[in-house]
Design an enzyme around this catalytic site. Structure first.
Site, short mmCIF file in Angstrom:
data_model
loop_
_atom_site.label_atom_id
_atom_site.label_comp_id
_atom_site.label_asym_id
_atom_site.label_seq_id
_atom_site.Cartn_x
_atom_site.Cartn_y
_atom_site.Cartn_z
CD GLN A 10 -3.11 -0.57 -0.06
OE1 GLN A 10 -2.99 0.45 -0.72
NE2 GLN A 10 -4.10 -1.43 -0.29
CB SER A 11 4.23 1.90 -1.33
OG SER A 11 5.00 3.04 -1.69
#
Ligand SMILES: *Cc1c(COP(=O)(O)O)cnc(C)c1O
Length: 253
Positions: free
Chosen positions: A82-83
């Site tokens: 989920q960067s």
């Protein structure tokens, strides 16, 4: 704050306009009254065209300019599933006509059937996504090293076929990326100047340390009396400050 000397260096470095700068410097009136301390918020969250990881776009304005100038077609970067940085890189690539290639370690459930949040946005931006699972016999650091090796072999493949690749480390934490927050610090000082204010402390979140290194580099040039208070979003580890200082020095260089 005397910013002119620090600004001279920026003129030489190509930058694209991808975000909405300068970001607002907003005084938190109620909190300031309640605490008796003047508190301002630099609205980096409002830096761009989408919601998450607003601090990444300053770095990407320099990195994307460099990728374009080097004639690259693909841009590789790294992060967790989920960067924020990976998603902002995908967004920036699509604005610049570059192809985003994301290497994501699945620290967060990828939920392939119904991707959410940044992973959904990565897909909407049609990024090429490589998800790397942490194996039972390895720790996160080892999984990241393995990811770097997978990316390197894919880069070789593309370059053998004549496609130039641009590599951005996780968080955009490279000397050129950190120039973004060297510039951000100058922007802040100019805003404080126009309000007739000085600041004693600058609080910010730190992860990859790209932001910290840029701020520290500019602070060495302007207003070292403004203390940086860096709040780690993750367990920083023993050599964190040393590595951040090295990146700050490379940024200055
Ligand atoms: C990336 C990020 C950070 C950390 O910034 P670094 O430059 O990587 O240290 C902090 N907060 C949010 C929301 C981020 O996306």
């Amino acid at each position: 704050y005397i910013v002119d000397n620090a600004k001279i260096f920026l003129k030489k470095i190509p930058r694209l306009s991808l975000g909405f700068y300068p970001t607002h410097l907003q005084k938190l009136e109620t909190l300031s009254n309640e605490t008796g301390i003047n508190i301002f918020l630099k609205r980096e969250d409002l830096s761009g065209s989408n919601l998450f990881g607003g601090n990444k776009m300053r770095k990407l304005e320099y990195l994307m300019a460099d990728a374009q100038n080097k004639g690259c077609k693909y841009v590789f970067t790294f992060g967790a599933t989920q960067s924020n940085h990976a998603m902002q890189t995908a967004a920036a690539c699509r604005k610049c006509g570059l192809i985003p290639v994301l290497f994501l370690v699945n620290l967060v459930d990828t939920d392939e059937g119904a991707p959410k949040a940044n992973l959904l946005l990565d897909k909407i931006f049609d990024a090429e996504i490589h998800i790397v699972s942490v194996q039972p016999n390895e720790n996160v650091m080892e999984a990241m090293q393995r990811t770097t090796a997978i990316a390197a072999s894919y880069q070789n493949q593309l370059e053998d076929a004549g496609h130039k690749c641009y590599i951005i480390p996780g968080g955009g934490a490279s000397p050129l990326g950190s120039v973004g927050f060297y510039s951000g610090y100058i922007e802040l000082c100019e805003q404080l100047n126009s309000l007739g204010c000085t600041a004693d402390y600058l609080f910010h979140a730190t992860g990859s340390s790209g932001t910290l290194a840029g701020l520290a580099a500019a602070r060495a040039m302007i207003a070292p009396q403004m203390q940086l208070v860096s709040v780690a979003v993750d367990n920083p580890g023993d050599d964190y400050a040393e590595k951040a200082a090295a990146l700050a020095n490379e940024t200055l260089a």
